[in-house]
Design an enzyme around this catalytic site. Structure first.
Site, PDB file in Angstrom:
ATOM      1  CE  LYS A 203      -3.505   2.481   2.556  1.00 21.12           C
ATOM      2  NZ  LYS A 203      -4.546   2.418   3.573  1.00 21.12           N
ATOM      3  CE  LYS A 259      -6.243   2.022  -0.508  1.00 18.07           C
ATOM      4  NZ  LYS A 259      -6.552   2.221   0.874  1.00 18.07           N
TER       5      LYS A 259
HETATM    6  C1  PBG Z   1      -7.195   3.712   5.601  1.00 19.42           C
HETATM    7  C2  PBG Z   1      -7.627   3.452   4.213  1.00 19.42           C
HETATM    8  C3  PBG Z   1      -7.485   4.332   3.140  1.00 19.42           C
HETATM    9  C4  PBG Z   1      -8.133   3.735   2.070  1.00 19.42           C
HETATM   10  C5  PBG Z   1      -8.617   2.505   2.492  1.00 19.42           C
HETATM   11  N1  PBG Z   1      -8.301   2.341   3.825  1.00 19.42           N
HETATM   12  C6  PBG Z   1      -6.877   5.679   3.076  1.00 19.42           C
HETATM   13  C7  PBG Z   1      -5.543   5.932   3.588  1.00 19.42           C
HETATM   14  O1  PBG Z   1      -4.744   5.032   3.804  1.00 19.42           O
HETATM   15  O2  PBG Z   1      -5.225   7.106   3.823  1.00 19.42           O
HETATM   16  C8  PBG Z   1      -8.275   4.357   0.712  1.00 19.42           C
HETATM   17  C9  PBG Z   1      -9.473   3.977  -0.057  1.00 19.42           C
HETATM   18  C10 PBG Z   1      -9.730   4.807  -1.244  1.00 19.42           C
HETATM   19  O3  PBG Z   1      -9.054   5.820  -1.536  1.00 19.42           O
HETATM   20  O4  PBG Z   1     -10.684   4.478  -1.959  1.00 19.42           O
HETATM   21  N2  PBG Z   1      -6.287   2.908   6.191  1.00 19.42           N
END
Ligand code: PBG
Length: 335
Positions: A203, A259
């Site tokens: 991520k 992601k």
């Molecule tokens: C939080 C989380 C995020 C997303 C999913 N879980 C945002 C982040 O890490 O700041 C993003 C989902 C999206 O942008 O659709 N842990």
């Protein structure tokens, strides 16, 4: 892979296999179906069935009741699973994210309602503290640092109440080191060994999460830490993604995720080639917003662009895609 020897033109005309729909279908290398999709939804605690989110047209926050209907809709459309994210009211937030481990909290109530409405549909929950913290970070903060091990203890509590509420897949999205092992150990200890873990393994600290923070009402990042770069990955890195994935699999992840999605298909491909583990990608909020905004301006054919973007994930080797477009895409596929 051995390839047929290249016969020169005119013996070989590659357009021959593109001349009609039937033959294009016959030689198609990858397929896209509703069964490839996990529908991401944001739930809220109010009475309004739907609350629009400015930066995500067509993907409103849903009430618990409406989320239960969404689960039934997923079943009808052939979408196997729904991923739940909470919009938490400001007064319920604190610096430790206490609402994250309230067994009567919004997420657990939504999971129960959805499982009651459509038990055949898989439910996935995010394990991370950011929707619940006043500072908007995914973990606990001390002296301007996000604490790793103290955060893991909180994440385990959060994961266990989600699992107890009926959640099928825990999806830790926090990027703390060691959280997958801690969750897996706790699930075993509590005789919840059938609960699956889909790790947000690779991520990245991405600008493409912007609209999501709107959707869940996440606070502007505070506490002297204005980005998530001390825990999420540097977008410049690939080898590190492979190390992250290897670790999460070793710690007990059943499935892994990359992601964001479309800008990171090279990472998906490398993960798929390196590990025999179902690999998913999250088509995140910013990707949804870009496609939707262009379509609203008449600059893209929305239906075609949605399906093409999802097909790209399958071509890269994904087992499936987490997307806000899921019901819409499933309906387009049904024709
Ligand atoms: C939080 C989380 C995020 C997303 C999913 N879980 C945002 C982040 O890490 O700041 C993003 C989902 C999206 O942008 O659709 N842990």
């Amino acid at each position: 892979m051995t390839r047929a020897p290249i016969a020169p033109y005119p013996a070989l005309r590659l357009r021959r296999l593109r001349q009609a729909d039937w033959v294009r279908r016959l030689v198609r290398e990858t397929t896209l179906a509703p069964a490839d999709l996990i529908w991401s939804i944001v739930v809220h605690d109010g009475p309004e069935p739907e609350v629009p989110v400015a930066s995500m047209p067509g993907a409103p926050r849903l009430s618990v009741g409406r989320a239960a209907e969404a689960a039934r809709e997923a079943r009808k459309l052939g979408i196997p699973a729904v991923a739940v994210f909470p919009y938490v009211d400001g007064e319920k937030k604190d610096d430790r994210g206490s609402a994250a481990y309230d067994p009567d909290g919004l997420v657990c109530r939504a999971v129960k309602a959805m499982k009651d409405a459509a038990p055949e549909v898989g439910i996935m929950c995010d394990v991370a503290l950011d929707p619940f913290t006043t500072h908007g970070h995914d973990g606990m903060i001390e002296n301007g640092r996000v604490l790793n091990d103290a955060t893991i203890e909180r994440l385990v509590e959060q994961g266990l109440i989600q699992a107890a509420a009926g959640c099928d897949i825990l999806a830790p999205s926090d990027m703390m080191d060691g959280r997958v092992a801690a969750l897996r150990t706790a699930l075993e200890r509590e005789s919840l060994q059938d609960v699956m873990i889909m790790a947000y393994a690779a991520k990245y600290a991405s600008a493409f999460y912007g609209p999501y923070r709107d959707a869940i009402g996440s606070s502007k990042l505070a506490s002297g830490l204005f980005d998530k770069k001390t825990y999420q990955m540097d977008p410049a890195n690939t080898e590190e993604a492979l190390r992250e994935v290897a670790l999460d699999i070793a710690e007990g992840a059943d499935m892994v995720m990359v992601k964001p999605g479309m800008p990171y298909l090279d990472i998906v491909r490398r993960v798929v080639e390196a590990f025999a583990c179902p690999t998913f990608a999250f088509q995140v909020s910013g990707e949804y917003a870009m496609l939707t905004a262009a379509a609203q301006n008449g600059w893209l054919d929305e239906d075609r662009a949605i399906l093409e973007s999802l097909q790209a994930f399958k071509r890269a080797g994904c087992a499936g895609i987490i997307t806000y477009f899921a019901p819409r895409a499933a309906r387009i596929m049904q024709g």
